[in-house]
Write a protein that holds these residues in place. Structure first.
Motif, mmCIF file in Angstrom:
data_model
loop_
_atom_site.group_PDB
_atom_site.id
_atom_site.type_symbol
_atom_site.label_atom_id
_atom_site.label_comp_id
_atom_site.label_asym_id
_atom_site.label_seq_id
_atom_site.Cartn_x
_atom_site.Cartn_y
_atom_site.Cartn_z
ATOM 1 N N MET A 1 42.318 39.924 59.490
ATOM 2 C CA MET A 1 41.809 39.430 58.209
ATOM 3 C C MET A 1 41.133 40.585 57.464
ATOM 4 S SD MET A 1 38.836 36.531 57.809
ATOM 5 C CE MET A 1 39.378 35.687 59.272
ATOM 6 N N GLN A 2 41.532 40.761 56.206
ATOM 7 C CA GLN A 2 40.868 41.797 55.394
ATOM 8 C C GLN A 2 39.731 41.129 54.633
ATOM 9 O OE1 GLN A 2 43.319 43.551 52.351
ATOM 10 N NE2 GLN A 2 41.685 44.931 51.660
ATOM 11 N N ILE A 3 38.532 41.669 54.721
ATOM 12 C CA ILE A 3 37.376 41.064 54.056
ATOM 13 C C ILE A 3 36.908 42.012 52.956
ATOM 14 C CG2 ILE A 3 35.027 40.168 54.384
ATOM 15 C CD1 ILE A 3 35.867 39.920 57.431
ATOM 16 N N VAL A 4 36.937 41.525 51.734
ATOM 17 C CA VAL A 4 36.550 42.354 50.584
ATOM 18 C C VAL A 4 35.308 41.720 49.968
ATOM 19 C CG1 VAL A 4 37.322 43.289 48.365
ATOM 20 C CG2 VAL A 4 38.994 42.869 50.182
ATOM 21 N N ILE A 5 34.239 42.487 49.856
ATOM 22 C CA ILE A 5 32.996 41.947 49.299
ATOM 23 C C ILE A 5 32.725 42.655 47.974
ATOM 24 C CG2 ILE A 5 30.523 41.561 49.703
ATOM 25 C CD1 ILE A 5 31.308 41.815 52.783
ATOM 26 N N LEU A 6 32.646 41.872 46.915
ATOM 27 C CA LEU A 6 32.493 42.441 45.566
ATOM 28 C C LEU A 6 31.207 41.921 44.926
ATOM 29 C CD1 LEU A 6 36.225 42.005 44.498
ATOM 30 C CD2 LEU A 6 35.118 44.096 45.308
ATOM 31 N N ALA A 7 30.832 42.531 43.819
ATOM 32 C CA ALA A 7 29.516 42.244 43.235
ATOM 33 C C ALA A 7 29.379 40.792 42.778
ATOM 34 C CB ALA A 7 29.271 43.183 42.061
ATOM 35 N N ASP A 8 30.384 40.270 42.095
ATOM 36 C CA ASP A 8 30.218 38.940 41.498
ATOM 37 C C ASP A 8 31.564 38.228 41.331
ATOM 38 O OD1 ASP A 8 31.424 40.180 39.332
ATOM 39 O OD2 ASP A 8 29.512 40.665 38.388
ATOM 40 N N ALA A 9 31.475 37.001 40.811
ATOM 41 C CA ALA A 9 32.671 36.154 40.701
ATOM 42 C C ALA A 9 33.719 36.759 39.768
ATOM 43 C CB ALA A 9 32.265 34.763 40.213
ATOM 44 N N THR A 10 33.271 37.502 38.758
ATOM 45 C CA THR A 10 34.222 38.121 37.822
ATOM 46 C C THR A 10 35.072 39.159 38.555
ATOM 47 O OG1 THR A 10 32.560 37.822 36.122
ATOM 48 C CG2 THR A 10 34.368 39.291 35.585
ATOM 49 N N ALA A 11 34.409 39.947 39.391
ATOM 50 C CA ALA A 11 35.127 40.977 40.151
ATOM 51 C C ALA A 11 36.080 40.325 41.166
ATOM 52 C CB ALA A 11 34.130 41.888 40.861
ATOM 53 N N VAL A 12 35.663 39.203 41.740
ATOM 54 C CA VAL A 12 36.516 38.485 42.707
ATOM 55 C C VAL A 12 37.789 38.007 42.015
ATOM 56 C CG1 VAL A 12 36.671 36.384 44.127
ATOM 57 C CG2 VAL A 12 34.614 37.827 44.236
ATOM 58 N N ALA A 13 37.627 37.423 40.833
ATOM 59 C CA ALA A 13 38.798 36.918 40.086
ATOM 60 C C ALA A 13 39.727 38.067 39.714
ATOM 61 C CB ALA A 13 38.334 36.177 38.831
ATOM 62 N N ALA A 14 39.150 39.181 39.279
ATOM 63 C CA ALA A 14 39.973 40.337 38.867
ATOM 64 C C ALA A 14 40.754 40.883 40.052
ATOM 65 C CB ALA A 14 39.085 41.416 38.260
ATOM 66 N N TYR A 15 40.103 40.949 41.217
ATOM 67 C CA TYR A 15 40.770 41.457 42.426
ATOM 68 C C TYR A 15 41.930 40.534 42.806
ATOM 69 C CZ TYR A 15 41.156 43.615 47.069
ATOM 70 O OH TYR A 15 41.613 44.272 48.192
ATOM 71 N N GLY A 16 41.648 39.226 42.786
ATOM 72 C CA GLY A 16 42.678 38.243 43.142
ATOM 73 C C GLY A 16 43.849 38.292 42.169
ATOM 74 N N ALA A 17 43.543 38.400 40.891
ATOM 75 C CA ALA A 17 44.604 38.438 39.877
ATOM 76 C C ALA A 17 45.498 39.650 40.090
ATOM 77 C CB ALA A 17 43.987 38.460 38.476
ATOM 78 N N LYS A 18 44.885 40.780 40.449
ATOM 79 C CA LYS A 18 45.685 41.996 40.688
ATOM 80 C C LYS A 18 46.703 41.778 41.808
ATOM 81 C CE LYS A 18 42.920 45.859 39.147
ATOM 82 N NZ LYS A 18 41.753 46.580 39.528
ATOM 83 N N LEU A 19 46.261 41.070 42.862
ATOM 84 C CA LEU A 19 47.199 40.822 43.972
ATOM 85 C C LEU A 19 48.364 39.951 43.518
ATOM 86 C CD1 LEU A 19 45.003 40.336 47.177
ATOM 87 C CD2 LEU A 19 46.009 42.400 46.230
ATOM 88 N N PHE A 20 48.086 38.949 42.666
ATOM 89 C CA PHE A 20 49.171 38.101 42.151
ATOM 90 C C PHE A 20 50.107 38.910 41.244
ATOM 91 C CE2 PHE A 20 47.128 34.452 43.881
ATOM 92 C CZ PHE A 20 48.140 33.524 44.005
ATOM 93 N N ILE A 21 49.510 39.751 40.405
ATOM 94 C CA ILE A 21 50.330 40.545 39.478
ATOM 95 C C ILE A 21 51.214 41.509 40.268
ATOM 96 C CG2 ILE A 21 50.195 42.328 37.668
ATOM 97 C CD1 ILE A 21 47.596 40.781 36.738
ATOM 98 N N ARG A 22 50.617 42.152 41.280
ATOM 99 C CA ARG A 22 51.402 43.072 42.114
ATOM 100 C C ARG A 22 52.549 42.332 42.819
ATOM 101 N NH1 ARG A 22 48.176 46.010 46.697
ATOM 102 N NH2 ARG A 22 48.803 44.178 47.848
ATOM 103 N N GLN A 23 52.223 41.126 43.316
ATOM 104 C CA GLN A 23 53.245 40.319 43.992
ATOM 105 C C GLN A 23 54.431 40.054 43.059
ATOM 106 O OE1 GLN A 23 53.446 38.904 47.207
ATOM 107 N NE2 GLN A 23 55.459 38.152 46.540
ATOM 108 N N LEU A 24 54.123 39.671 41.820
ATOM 109 C CA LEU A 24 55.188 39.343 40.859
ATOM 110 C C LEU A 24 55.932 40.587 40.398
ATOM 111 C CD1 LEU A 24 53.272 36.603 38.910
ATOM 112 C CD2 LEU A 24 55.490 36.280 40.017
#
Ligand code: F6R
Length: 264
Positions: A1-24
């Motif tokens: 399991m990769q655990i990524v800890i970021l400053a706030d919810a905005t950074a979490v959403a941005a990180y997650g979105a990047k993974l979806f964009i990369r996937q597509l």
């Protein structure tokens, strides 16, 4: 399991979105697993922006949502189908017939569960499954005591989940107590998992998921079994992790390794 800890919810959403964009970008006909609730909303906004800026297209993608209330038709404003229309589908170019959400109004809901499994299989399985985390450790609507190899089925919601989700319903509005949900086995079959959790209210569930034993009392602990699971947390959600410094250290080492390899 990769655990990524970021400053706030905005950074979490941005990180997650990047993974979806990369996937597509890597696989235009990806099969995406999607979630509802408050947590993914900011990620969906980032995906809509990326689509508007022509960074990504969903035209060849398909999606399967985790769950739906039993007894609500997709046209009902509290249904998860309706939520997805509002929060994502109506803003992007995914074909409506490629967006799958369990049918909460099916005449035979047991058959609808089996059909959902067949539809996922026919699409070739899910490439990237997005997950939120319930305060009681649920993923999808797999409440504590859910079988760790369960498939799509009808689940009874706990009082805690009904209470947590009451904020979305008007005081005099009917709130379903049953749902159709992908099972934990269904979720674990996805080729990769991305779980997002933000806020202090999730800190106990996050700790149980990552550091607790693998057990049905915390259904999310099942992701410990997955080979390709990424957990993205904000500081508040990560605040009760005993080994937090080690997880940060691993991330730094991983990033350094990737940079070394990229510069060769
Ligand atoms: C929703 C779902 C749920 C939520 C969880 C967290 O499709 O499957 O497991 O992800 O209840 O909800 P929020 O994000 O509202 O805290």
């Amino acid at each position: 399991m990769q655990i990524v800890i970021l400053a706030d919810a905005t950074a979490v959403a941005a990180y997650g979105a990047k993974l979806f964009i990369r996937q597509l970008q890597q696989k235009a006909d990806s099969v995406l697993g999607l979630a509802t609730g408050s947590t993914p909303v900011a990620l969906y906004q980032q995906l809509i922006l990326a689509y508007q800026q022509a960074q990504v297209s969903f035209a060849r993608a398909k999606s399967f949502n985790l769950d739906e209330y039993l007894g609500l038709a997709g046209s009902h404003v509290q249904s998860y189908r309706y939520f997805m229309q509002q929060q994502l589908f109506q803003h992007i170019d995914m074909l409506p017939e490629h967006t799958f959400v369990p049918d909460g109004s099916a005449a035979d809901p047991f058959a609808a569960c089996q059909q959902y499994e067949q539809q996922i299989a026919a699409a070739g399985g899910i490439d990237l499954q997005l997950l939120g985390l319930g305060r009681n450790g649920h993923i999808g609507f797999n409440e504590p005591s859910s079988g760790l190899r369960s498939r799509t089925r009808i689940k009874t919601l706990t009082a805690a989940t009904i209470n947590d989700n009451a904020r979305f319903f008007a005081a005099d509005e009917y709130q379903p107590h049953l749902a159709i949900t992908m099972g934990i086995g269904t979720i674990l079959d996805a080729r990769s998992l991305l779980l997002l959790a933000t806020g202090a209210a999730k800190a106990d569930a996050v700790k149980a998921m990552i550091e607790g034993p693998l057990c049905s009392a915390c259904p999310a602990s099942a992701i410990q079994l997955h080979q390709q699971a990424v957990v993205v947390l904000d500081e508040a959600a990560a605040s009760k992790l005993a080994d937090i410094e080690f997880y940060r250290h691993i991330e730094r080492e991983n990033l350094a390794l990737l940079q070394r390899l990229a510069s060769k």
